[in-house]
Design a protein around this motif. Structure first.
Motif, PDB file in Angstrom:
ATOM      1  N   TYR A  94       6.279  -0.522   8.550  1.00  0.00           N
ATOM      2  CA  TYR A  94       4.965  -0.125   9.029  1.00  0.00           C
ATOM      3  C   TYR A  94       4.837   1.399   8.960  1.00  0.00           C
ATOM      4  N   ALA A  95       3.662   1.871   8.563  1.00  0.00           N
ATOM      5  CA  ALA A  95       3.375   3.305   8.527  1.00  0.00           C
ATOM      6  C   ALA A  95       2.593   3.692   9.766  1.00  0.00           C
ATOM      7  N   ALA A  96       2.981   4.804  10.382  1.00  0.00           N
ATOM      8  CA  ALA A  96       2.320   5.245  11.616  1.00  0.00           C
ATOM      9  C   ALA A  96       2.190   6.765  11.631  1.00  0.00           C
ATOM     10  N   PRO A  97       1.054   7.285  11.141  1.00  0.00           N
ATOM     11  CA  PRO A  97       0.815   8.722  11.292  1.00  0.00           C
ATOM     12  C   PRO A  97       0.335   8.992  12.721  1.00  0.00           C
ATOM     13  N   THR A  98       1.025   9.841  13.464  1.00  0.00           N
ATOM     14  CA  THR A  98       0.576  10.200  14.820  1.00  0.00           C
ATOM     15  C   THR A  98       0.410  11.714  14.904  1.00  0.00           C
ATOM     16  N   GLU A  99      -0.128  12.170  16.020  1.00  0.00           N
ATOM     17  CA  GLU A  99      -0.423  13.599  16.170  1.00  0.00           C
ATOM     18  C   GLU A  99       0.831  14.457  16.047  1.00  0.00           C
ATOM     19  N   LYS A 100       1.930  13.999  16.662  1.00  0.00           N
ATOM     20  CA  LYS A 100       3.144  14.829  16.676  1.00  0.00           C
ATOM     21  C   LYS A 100       4.108  14.495  15.535  1.00  0.00           C
ATOM     22  N   SER A 117       0.856  -1.191   0.000  1.00  0.00           N
ATOM     23  CA  SER A 117       0.000   0.000   0.000  1.00  0.00           C
ATOM     24  C   SER A 117       0.890   1.239   0.000  1.00  0.00           C
ATOM     25  N   SER A 118       0.285   2.414  -0.233  1.00  0.00           N
ATOM     26  CA  SER A 118       1.052   3.670  -0.289  1.00  0.00           C
ATOM     27  C   SER A 118       0.478   4.674   0.704  1.00  0.00           C
ATOM     28  N   PRO A 119       0.884   4.563   1.971  1.00  0.00           N
ATOM     29  CA  PRO A 119       0.354   5.487   2.984  1.00  0.00           C
ATOM     30  C   PRO A 119       0.835   6.919   2.744  1.00  0.00           C
ATOM     31  N   ASP A 135       4.989  11.600  12.125  1.00  0.00           N
ATOM     32  CA  ASP A 135       4.706  10.407  11.333  1.00  0.00           C
ATOM     33  C   ASP A 135       5.949   9.518  11.360  1.00  0.00           C
ATOM     34  N   PHE A 136       5.726   8.202  11.392  1.00  0.00           N
ATOM     35  CA  PHE A 136       6.834   7.251  11.461  1.00  0.00           C
ATOM     36  C   PHE A 136       6.745   6.223  10.344  1.00  0.00           C
ATOM     37  N   ILE A 137       7.911   5.784   9.871  1.00  0.00           N
ATOM     38  CA  ILE A 137       8.034   4.507   9.174  1.00  0.00           C
ATOM     39  C   ILE A 137       8.851   3.625  10.110  1.00  0.00           C
ATOM     40  N   ILE A 138       8.267   2.526  10.547  1.00  0.00           N
ATOM     41  CA  ILE A 138       8.914   1.643  11.519  1.00  0.00           C
ATOM     42  C   ILE A 138       9.301   0.350  10.817  1.00  0.00           C
ATOM     43  N   MET A 139      10.560  -0.032  10.944  1.00  0.00           N
ATOM     44  CA  MET A 139      11.012  -1.278  10.334  1.00  0.00           C
ATOM     45  C   MET A 139      11.431  -2.269  11.413  1.00  0.00           C
ATOM     46  N   THR A 140      10.935  -3.485  11.284  1.00  0.00           N
ATOM     47  CA  THR A 140      11.376  -4.569  12.155  1.00  0.00           C
ATOM     48  C   THR A 140      11.482  -5.834  11.314  1.00  0.00           C
ATOM     49  N   GLY A 141      11.766  -6.949  11.929  1.00  0.00           N
ATOM     50  CA  GLY A 141      11.905  -8.170  11.146  1.00  0.00           C
ATOM     51  C   GLY A 141      12.154  -9.383  12.011  1.00  0.00           C
ATOM     52  N   ASP A 142      12.249 -10.530  11.332  1.00  0.00           N
ATOM     53  CA  ASP A 142      12.431 -11.807  12.014  1.00  0.00           C
ATOM     54  C   ASP A 142      13.892 -12.068  12.386  1.00  0.00           C
ATOM     55  N   THR A 143      14.815 -11.470  11.619  1.00  0.00           N
ATOM     56  CA  THR A 143      16.203 -11.906  11.676  1.00  0.00           C
ATOM     57  C   THR A 143      17.092 -10.856  11.042  1.00  0.00           C
ATOM     58  N   GLN A 144      18.393 -11.114  11.029  1.00  0.00           N
ATOM     59  CA  GLN A 144      19.353 -10.350  10.231  1.00  0.00           C
ATOM     60  C   GLN A 144      20.218 -11.350   9.476  1.00  0.00           C
ATOM     61  N   LEU A 173       1.218  -2.357   8.458  1.00  0.00           N
ATOM     62  CA  LEU A 173       2.206  -2.910   7.525  1.00  0.00           C
ATOM     63  C   LEU A 173       1.933  -2.393   6.105  1.00  0.00           C
ATOM     64  N   PHE A 174       3.005  -1.920   5.409  1.00  0.00           N
ATOM     65  CA  PHE A 174       2.786  -1.483   4.021  1.00  0.00           C
ATOM     66  C   PHE A 174       3.871  -1.944   3.053  1.00  0.00           C
TER      67      PHE A 174
END
Length: 219
Positions: A79-85, A15-17, A87-96, A50-51
């Motif tokens: 993950y895209a996270a628009p918040t009041e203060k 998706s394109s947040p 906006d975030f793009i959050i990256m996580t994962g299973d492994t490296q 998730l995007f």
């Protein structure tokens, strides 16, 4: 669907947040799993969605199984996270990738930075754990410039001096600096013997305070 011949990193966007000057926050498995726990708390706090997903043949040869018994390849998730203060793009994962596979680390960190730059990120935060022998809880900071290091020190972090930060937590920040991006690495102290939720929460809470978001203890 992932490419049939997965012979190089492959990024799939679902998706394109719409995000305004998002801050990129990266928290991957690592020492005490501090970074991944802190990223998860931020996702929960912000209602992140998730995007995009990044796959690579450099990830280990296993699949992860969810609670419904469905498998998926190891991946990084955005993950895209628009918040009041902020906006975030959050990256996580299973492994490296394996720590021995230096080329893979450079390739994946570069792919990540290409992606977040296209989405308008100019400031990034990498999250991880700092090894300590005792249980003294604090958050260390390393940064792309003395000015930013001082800003975060004034907010309560301790300068991480004469150390090294291994894996994507350090490399993403170093490569970002070479591209003219600004950012910090926040490290929560941990003995590293287990997944350290306390250290993860301390890093998450410090990040929120530094960005002007107060967090209650009961998250």
């Amino acid at each position: 669907m992932v490419h049939r011949g997965l012979n190089k990193p492959y990024l799939r966007q679902t998706s394109s947040p719409t995000l305004k000057n998002p801050i990129f926050v990266q928290g991957l498995p690592g020492f005490g799993n501090v970074g991944k726990i802190a990223a998860y708390l931020l996702m929960k706090f912000s209602g992140a969605k998730l995007f995009a997903e990044l796959y690579s043949p450099s990830f280990p040869d296993y699949v992860s199984i969810n609670s419904k018994g469905i498998c998926h390849l190891p991946r990084y998730e955005f993950y895209a996270a628009p918040t009041e203060k902020n906006d975030f793009i959050i990256m996580t994962g299973d492994t490296q990738p394996s720590f021995d596979d230096v080329v893979a680390h450079y390739a994946l960190c570069s792919e990540t930075l290409d992606f977040i730059e296209k989405r308008g990120c100019s400031f990034l935060v990498t999250l991880g754990g700092a090894p300590v022998k005792d249980e003294k809880a604090q958050v260390y900071v390393a940064a792309t410039s003395p000015r930013i290091a001082l800003e975060f020190m004034e907010k309560g972090a301790v300068i991480y001096s004469k150390g090294r930060v291994v894996g994507a937590t350090g490399l993403t920040l170093g490569l970002a600096k070479e591209r003219g991006l600004e950012g910090v690495c926040l490290l929560g102290t941990t003995t590293g013997f287990r997944a350290d939720r306390g250290a993860g929460f301390a890093v998450f809470k410090f990040l929120m305070k530094a960005l002007g978001n107060e967090v209650k203890e009961g998250l």
